[in-house]
Each structure stands twice: as structure tokens, then as C-alpha cells.
Design an enzyme around this catalytic site. Structure first.
Site, PDB file in Angstrom:
ATOM      1  N   ALA A  13       0.984  -1.072  -0.022  1.00 47.22           N
ATOM      2  CA  ALA A  13       0.038  -0.091  -0.051  1.00 47.22           C
ATOM      3  C   ALA A  13       0.867   1.372  -0.028  1.00 47.22           C
ATOM      4  O   ALA A  13       1.068   1.791   1.056  1.00 47.22           O
ATOM      5  CB  ALA A  13      -0.791  -0.169   1.293  1.00 47.22           C
ATOM      6  N   ALA A  14       1.496   1.634  -1.028  1.00 48.05           N
ATOM      7  CA  ALA A  14       2.522   2.378  -1.509  1.00 48.05           C
ATOM      8  C   ALA A  14       2.528   3.821  -1.427  1.00 48.05           C
ATOM      9  O   ALA A  14       3.505   4.579  -1.092  1.00 48.05           O
ATOM     10  CB  ALA A  14       3.595   1.820  -2.510  1.00 48.05           C
TER      11      ALA A  14
ATOM     12  N   PRO B 152       1.808   7.639  -0.747  1.00 50.83           N
ATOM     13  CA  PRO B 152       2.559   8.741  -1.824  1.00 50.83           C
ATOM     14  C   PRO B 152       3.898   8.106  -2.063  1.00 50.83           C
ATOM     15  O   PRO B 152       4.353   8.548  -3.218  1.00 50.83           O
ATOM     16  CB  PRO B 152       2.417   9.988  -1.443  1.00 50.83           C
ATOM     17  CG  PRO B 152       2.692   9.821   0.256  1.00 50.83           C
ATOM     18  CD  PRO B 152       1.738   8.523   0.543  1.00 50.83           C
TER      19      PRO B 152
ATOM     20  N   GLY C  42       6.668   7.237   0.141  1.00 47.33           N
ATOM     21  CA  GLY C  42       7.668   7.235   1.322  1.00 47.33           C
ATOM     22  C   GLY C  42       8.265   6.169   1.916  1.00 47.33           C
ATOM     23  O   GLY C  42       9.351   6.018   1.659  1.00 47.33           O
TER      24      GLY C  42
ATOM     25  N   GLU D 197      -0.356   0.549  -5.551  1.00 46.88           N
ATOM     26  CA  GLU D 197      -1.255   1.139  -5.029  1.00 46.88           C
ATOM     27  C   GLU D 197      -2.589   0.880  -5.793  1.00 46.88           C
ATOM     28  O   GLU D 197      -2.599   1.149  -6.905  1.00 46.88           O
ATOM     29  CB  GLU D 197      -0.952   2.563  -5.142  1.00 46.88           C
ATOM     30  CG  GLU D 197      -2.060   3.847  -4.590  1.00 46.88           C
ATOM     31  CD  GLU D 197      -2.555   3.566  -3.154  1.00 46.88           C
ATOM     32  OE1 GLU D 197      -3.585   3.559  -2.871  1.00 46.88           O
ATOM     33  OE2 GLU D 197      -1.517   3.334  -2.361  1.00 46.88           O
TER      34      GLU D 197
ATOM     35  N   ARG E  88      -4.077   7.962  -6.776  1.00 48.88           N
ATOM     36  CA  ARG E  88      -2.897   7.934  -5.761  1.00 48.88           C
ATOM     37  C   ARG E  88      -1.722   7.242  -6.466  1.00 48.88           C
ATOM     38  O   ARG E  88      -0.649   7.688  -6.032  1.00 48.88           O
ATOM     39  CB  ARG E  88      -3.253   7.253  -4.426  1.00 48.88           C
ATOM     40  CG  ARG E  88      -4.009   8.093  -3.679  1.00 48.88           C
ATOM     41  CD  ARG E  88      -4.594   7.544  -2.249  1.00 48.88           C
ATOM     42  NE  ARG E  88      -3.550   6.838  -1.580  1.00 48.88           N
ATOM     43  CZ  ARG E  88      -2.651   7.510  -0.607  1.00 48.88           C
ATOM     44  NH1 ARG E  88      -2.835   8.823  -0.228  1.00 48.88           N
ATOM     45  NH2 ARG E  88      -2.003   6.835   0.180  1.00 48.88           N
TER      46      ARG E  88
ATOM     47  N   CYS F 155      -0.383   3.856  10.989  1.00 51.40           N
ATOM     48  CA  CYS F 155      -0.315   5.161  11.811  1.00 51.40           C
ATOM     49  C   CYS F 155      -1.155   5.421  12.783  1.00 51.40           C
ATOM     50  O   CYS F 155      -2.174   6.564  12.693  1.00 51.40           O
ATOM     51  CB  CYS F 155      -0.178   6.343  10.827  1.00 51.40           C
ATOM     52  SG  CYS F 155      -1.524   6.269   9.594  1.00 51.40           S
TER      53      CYS F 155
END
Length: 435
Positions: free
Chosen positions: A99-100, A102, A104, A123, A128, A221
Site C-alpha cells: 500500500a505504497a 504516496p 515514502g 497502490e 494515488r 499510523c
């Protein structure tokens, strides 16, 4: 910042005496960070390095700076940088960033791979994925393919294939509240459990793609145990996994009931919220030989590319030459047949074959080093401003006509032609800006 009342109650119950300073941290400014790109030739000195982390710094970088435009730096807040560091893939590995966007994590993984092995950067969102392609292209890596697929479809093509899979999973985003307060409007008491169901679906496919002894780095996150430790317990219950310890640095704390995992809270770790776990697949896997289908390159296309190489490059760039219509790509040798998948970028885009000529891509000029091109031109700071805004640039009239690698700050910024003392502008229209 007005945090949801249910969110405050949840963490007052979960953290006890540590809850008040945790909740107070949301009133402070979000921490910013960036990484430098070790694939670039010229890297200026930066201060405020993050202790015990590779290529990592505190601070902000301008999106209009030479360093950003040439891919020398990538903005990424400090806690998010931990995921790539925990992964630390070895050179030559086959890696999936599931799930790459943007970009980072993917660019961090590419820093470790050093143009070896393979990174599949995926993605599922088409919108995106375009941002992901742009960021990876600027980074200048040559061993990456960007897919725009579901985990289920990827698993059909890559069974038992990857040495490492990184999943920074879609989550409730609690760790981004300080950085992006709008994320609070999606939060509810039930939202973490909803996210956990999706995370299990994605992980079910990820497990199918892990090779024997492959490593799975799972991160979110958020601080919600439903999406973190409970997911790790669920993975361990599937069998054939062992949990690996993550060194706790810079104020990272052990996971709740799982000391091998790591949590980042903003009142302990100088960054936003993150959870990371690292697991190794211990089950047996039969080795499968993936089929390869090459997109045929015509004799004319091969000749035009060869003529351009001989006239403008030094040495060769490794990979498998493939054609998609009039466009040529260098595809990593390790890549299986991807004809059933949606591809956003298939390897390093070399350029386009037009009538009797080959036009090199911006991506190729970003990726190549000075030692790999026959002719290059370094822009002054004033010329850089002109070039990125789409203007031609007056140069020394004694320079011979032809293709040159354009360079700024000592790093590639694409290819452009010099004609009679004028550097034509080849900076992509969609990237142009007023510096």
C-alpha cells in the site's frame, strides 16, 4: 485541537497515568522530517540528523528547491521513517510495498536495495498511483515496477515470491490527527474495528505472496490495539510466523503485551503516531518458477535505442528491454509475466521511438549519473528557475548541438536538446512551476 470525546476516553482507559501528556501533545505542532537519497551523486550537508536512523533528518524542505526537484530529498515525518528502517531490505531482495502511495516507504526501501533486486510498489487507488509514480520517478531508481491492483490480484501473479512484504495498512489514522486534523471527522469508536477487518483481508493475500523465510513488516499510523497488537496476534494464530524484535530507539515504546513490536507516541518519540511489527514466515514453500512474457521490441525500435545509446550514453543500463507501443522501458530481470495486472509504471521509462529518432525520457535523465552520459550541462541557480518554469535557456554558443543531460545541484534533471546556443525545454509540463 478538539479531540473526539470517545477518543479521549479510550486512551485515558488504555494509557492510565501516561494519558494526560499524550492528550496534551495534540496541542503542539506536528513534527516534520525528511530523508536524503543515497542513489544521488551530489548530496549537500544537512543538520539535525535523527539519531540512530539512516538518511533521516528533522525539518522541512521546500517542494520548489533544487534538492526536492532532483530527488535528493523526500519529505516524510520521523515516525513514518521508522517503517523503512525496520524493514532494511538487503541488496538483491524481491520486495513488495503493498500500500505504497504516496511513496515514502517505497523510496526508503529503494535506498537500501541500491538499484538491485526488485521492488513492486503497489497502490490500489488509480489517482494515488499517479502520485506514487511521480515520486518514484524523481527518486531515480531503476529496479521498481508500480502496480495499481488489489492484493488479491497480486497474489495470483506472485505466489510465494517475495523475500519481504511491507504493508503500511489502511487504518483509522489516529496518529495523523495532529498533522491532518481533518482525519478526525472519519473517526468513531467502531472505525478501528472496521479497519481491522480490511487489514486482515489484505494480509491474507500478503501471506500467500511471502517466500520461504520471507519477512512481513506490518505497520499502521494509529494507536488502536484492534488494528495493531490484535492483528499481530491474529497473524501468529495463522501459524508459520515468528515475531522479531524491533530495537527501541528515540523514545519508541514496546507494543501492548507484545514487547517485540514498537509504538511511537508524540510525547515520547519526536514525531507522529506509528505502530510497527516485524515477522518472519517459517512455513515451507515450494519454489515456483514464474513465467516471463516480453513485450516485443521491433527491429526499428531496437535500432533507434541502440543509436541513441551509442551517441549519448556511456556503458549500458541493465534490464530487459520492453516496448509498450512506441514507448521503451527497461524492466527488472526478476519480473514475472504481469499481463493480467494494471501497471502504472513498468520499470525505468527510457523514452519514445518517433519517426527516425528516439527521444529520451525525463525519467532516464533523472536516473543516470554523470559518468553514464557523454554530454551534460549544469544549470546555474538562475537557469534552474527559468528551466523549471518551462522556458528555454541561453547557453554557450560553442556547445555542439544534440542531447544533453540537464543537471542541477550536481544531479540529473532529465534530458534536453541544445540547438544553436539554446537549451530547449524538456521539463515535463505537469511538473513546471514558478520558483
Amino acid at each position: 485541537m478538539n479531540l473526539p470525546a470517545d477518543f479521549q476516553k479510550k486512551y485515558l482507559d488504555l494509557l492510565g497515568d501516561d494519558a494526560p501528556p499524550f492528550l496534551e501533545s495534540f496541542q503542539k505542532e506536528a513534527e516534520s522530517g525528511f530523508r536524503i537519497n543515497p542513489l544521488k551523486e551530489q548530496i549537500p550537508h544537512f543538520s539535525h540528523a535523527i539519531p540512530d536512523m539512516n538518511w533521516s533528518f528533522y525539518g522541512k524542505v521546500s517542494g520548489k528547491s533544487v534538492e526536492h526537484v532532483t530527488g535528493v530529498v523526500y519529505s516524510q515525518e520521523p515516525a513514518a521513517q521508522v517503517v523503512g528502517q525496520v524493514a532494511s531490505p538487503k541488496e538483491g531482495m524481491k520486495v513488495l510495498d503493498l500500500a505504497a502511495a504516496p511513496g515514502g516507504k517505497s523510496t526508503h526501501l529503494l535506498s537500501y536495495l541500491k538499484n538491485s533486486g526488485l521492488l513492486v510498489s503497489n497502490e490500489i487507488s488509480t489517482k494515488r498511483s499517479k502520485i506514487l509514480v511521480e515520486n518514484i520517478e524523481r527518486f531515480g531508481a531503476r529496479n521498481v515496477v508500480v502496480t495499481n491492483e488489489s492484493a488479491q490480484n497480486l497474489a495470483k501473479v506472485f505466489p510465494a515470491y517475495f523475500d519481504m512484504i511491507v504493508l503500511d495498512a489502511p487504518c483509522s489514522g489516529e496518529g495523523m490527527f495532529r498533522k491532518d486534523p481533518d482525519a478526525m471527522q472519519y473517526w468513531s469508536v467502531d472505525y478501528p474495528s472496521q479497519c481491522a477487518r480490511l487489514q486482515k483481508e489484505i494480509l491474507t493475500s500478503a501471506i500467500e505472496m511471502l517466500a520461504e523465510d520471507g519477512e512481513l513488516i506490518y505497520s499502521t499510523c494509529t494507536w488502536s490495539p484492534e488494528e495493531n497488537e490484535e492483528i499481530v496476534h491474529w497473524l501468529l494464530e495463522q501459524g508459520d510466523f515468528e515475531l522479531l524484535d524491533i530495537p527501541k530507539i528515540n523514545g519508541m515504546l514496546p507494543g501492548i503485551g507484545l514487547p517485540e513490536t514498537a509504538r511511537m507516541y508524540p510525547h515520547h518519540f519526536k514525531g507522529e503516531g506509528q505502530f510497527v511489527a516485524k515477522l518472519r514466515y517459517t512455513g515451507a514453500r515450494s519454489k515456483r518458477r514464474a513465467s516471463k512474457i516480453t513485450k516485443k521490441v521491433s527491429r526499428e525500435q531496437e535500432l533507434l535505442w541502440k543509436q541513441f545509446k551509442e551517441a549519448n550514453l556511456i556503458g549500458d543500463v541493465s534490464g530487459r528491454l520492453e516496448a509498450f507501443g512506441s514507448h521503451l522501458y527497461l524492466v527488472p530481470e526478476e519480473l514475472p509475466d504481469l499481463s493480467s495486472l494494471k501497471i502504472a509504471r513498468n520499470g525505468l521509462y527510457l523514452g519514445e521511438c518517433k519517426k527516425n529518432r528516439f527521444e529520451p525520457s525525463y525519467a532516464l535523465g533523472i536516473a543516470l549519473k554523470r559518468s553514464e552520459v557523454q554530454k551534460s550541462i549544469d544549470l546555474t541557480s538562475e537557469q534552474f528557475v527559468l528551466y523549471v518554469s518551462g522556458n528555454t535557456v541561453a547557453v554557450d554558443s560553442s556547445l555542439e548541438n544534440g542531447w544533453y543531460q540537464v543537471r542541477a545541484g550536481g544531479n540529473g534533471l532529465g534530458f534536453a536538446k541544445i540547438v544553436s546556443g539554446t537549451l530547449k525545454n524538456s521539463f515535463p509540463k505537469g511538473l513546471r512551476f514558478q520558483a
